[in-house]
Design a protein around this motif. Structure first.
Motif, PDB file in Angstrom:
ATOM      1  N   LYS A  67       0.837  -1.201   0.000  1.00  0.00           N
ATOM      2  CA  LYS A  67       0.000   0.000   0.000  1.00  0.00           C
ATOM      3  C   LYS A  67       0.877   1.258   0.000  1.00  0.00           C
ATOM      4  N   GLU A  68       1.964   1.240   0.783  1.00  0.00           N
ATOM      5  CA  GLU A  68       2.879   2.386   0.798  1.00  0.00           C
ATOM      6  C   GLU A  68       3.529   2.578  -0.562  1.00  0.00           C
ATOM      7  N   GLN A  69       3.911   1.484  -1.225  1.00  0.00           N
ATOM      8  CA  GLN A  69       4.516   1.597  -2.543  1.00  0.00           C
ATOM      9  C   GLN A  69       3.494   2.083  -3.576  1.00  0.00           C
ATOM     10  N   TYR A  70       2.254   1.653  -3.446  1.00  0.00           N
ATOM     11  CA  TYR A  70       1.169   2.124  -4.318  1.00  0.00           C
ATOM     12  C   TYR A  70       1.023   3.641  -4.208  1.00  0.00           C
ATOM     13  N   GLU A  71       0.974   4.134  -2.974  1.00  0.00           N
ATOM     14  CA  GLU A  71       0.834   5.577  -2.751  1.00  0.00           C
ATOM     15  C   GLU A  71       2.059   6.336  -3.235  1.00  0.00           C
ATOM     16  N   TRP A  72       3.232   5.765  -3.040  1.00  0.00           N
ATOM     17  CA  TRP A  72       4.486   6.369  -3.499  1.00  0.00           C
ATOM     18  C   TRP A  72       4.497   6.473  -5.026  1.00  0.00           C
ATOM     19  N   LEU A  73       4.065   5.419  -5.706  1.00  0.00           N
ATOM     20  CA  LEU A  73       4.008   5.444  -7.173  1.00  0.00           C
ATOM     21  C   LEU A  73       3.051   6.528  -7.662  1.00  0.00           C
TER      22      LEU A  73
ATOM     23  N   ALA B 208       4.796   9.929  -7.183  1.00  0.00           N
ATOM     24  CA  ALA B 208       5.922  10.118  -8.095  1.00  0.00           C
ATOM     25  C   ALA B 208       5.450  10.321  -9.531  1.00  0.00           C
ATOM     26  N   ILE B 209       4.486   9.539  -9.969  1.00  0.00           N
ATOM     27  CA  ILE B 209       3.955   9.670 -11.335  1.00  0.00           C
ATOM     28  C   ILE B 209       3.250  11.013 -11.488  1.00  0.00           C
ATOM     29  N   GLY B 210       2.510  11.420 -10.477  1.00  0.00           N
ATOM     30  CA  GLY B 210       1.814  12.711 -10.514  1.00  0.00           C
ATOM     31  C   GLY B 210       2.786  13.875 -10.647  1.00  0.00           C
ATOM     32  N   ARG B 211       3.916  13.800  -9.929  1.00  0.00           N
ATOM     33  CA  ARG B 211       4.916  14.870 -10.019  1.00  0.00           C
ATOM     34  C   ARG B 211       5.567  14.913 -11.398  1.00  0.00           C
ATOM     35  N   LYS B 212       5.830  13.751 -11.967  1.00  0.00           N
ATOM     36  CA  LYS B 212       6.550  13.705 -13.238  1.00  0.00           C
ATOM     37  C   LYS B 212       5.648  13.972 -14.444  1.00  0.00           C
TER      38      LYS B 212
ATOM     39  N   THR C  80      -5.070   6.199 -14.396  1.00  0.00           N
ATOM     40  CA  THR C  80      -6.058   5.665 -13.474  1.00  0.00           C
ATOM     41  C   THR C  80      -5.358   4.632 -12.607  1.00  0.00           C
ATOM     42  N   TYR C  81      -5.545   4.712 -11.305  1.00  0.00           N
ATOM     43  CA  TYR C  81      -4.863   3.818 -10.361  1.00  0.00           C
ATOM     44  C   TYR C  81      -5.852   2.889  -9.682  1.00  0.00           C
ATOM     45  N   LYS C  82      -5.394   1.645  -9.443  1.00  0.00           N
ATOM     46  CA  LYS C  82      -6.192   0.684  -8.670  1.00  0.00           C
ATOM     47  C   LYS C  82      -5.246  -0.101  -7.783  1.00  0.00           C
TER      48      LYS C  82
ATOM     49  N   LYS D 161      10.764  -0.345  -9.772  1.00  0.00           N
ATOM     50  CA  LYS D 161      11.719   0.718 -10.074  1.00  0.00           C
ATOM     51  C   LYS D 161      11.004   1.833 -10.843  1.00  0.00           C
ATOM     52  N   LEU D 162      11.158   3.059 -10.354  1.00  0.00           N
ATOM     53  CA  LEU D 162      10.508   4.196 -11.018  1.00  0.00           C
ATOM     54  C   LEU D 162      10.935   4.325 -12.467  1.00  0.00           C
TER      55      LEU D 162
END
Length: 108
Positions: free
Chosen positions: A26-32, A35-39, A46-48, A91-92
């Motif tokens: 869940k933490e990695q989901y939120e982190w992704l 990060a994607i939103g910033r870039k 759309t996220y699930k 990996k981002l």
């Protein structure tokens, strides 16, 4: 572009046995998402999040959640448009590349 790209994270509340020192799924989901939103900007993907031990009833997500468990995949498993782009510790750089291959351009 606007929400034509779907990113799905399959994970669980308990850590993957081989991923003990990593953040939770869940933490990695939120982190992704952050990060994607910033870039690339907000609202372009759309996220699930799918809990592999309690998946929704729809066939597609339920079958893949079962596959993650049965094949002992490292989770979280990250899919973009049904293509696996990360497993265990996504990996981002790989995620960004997959998004750019689908037409997203980084914001300046």
């Amino acid at each position: 572009m606007g929400k034509d790209i779907e990113l799905v994270v399959y994970g669980a509340e308990v850590l993957c046995p081989s991923c003990v020192n990593l953040p939770s799924s869940k933490e990695q989901y939120e982190w992704l998402q952050a990060a994607i939103g910033r870039k690339f900007g907000e609202d372009v993907v759309t996220y699930k999040y799918i809990d592999i031990f309690n998946p929704p009833e729809d066939d597609q997500h339920k079958k893949f959640a079962e596959r993650v468990v049965e094949e002992d995949m490292f989770y979280p498993v990250v899919l973009i448009d049904e293509e696996i782009v990360g497993e265990g510790n996504p990996k981002l750089k790989t995620v960004y590349k997959a998004l750019q291959e689908r037409g997203l351009e980084p914001q300046l």
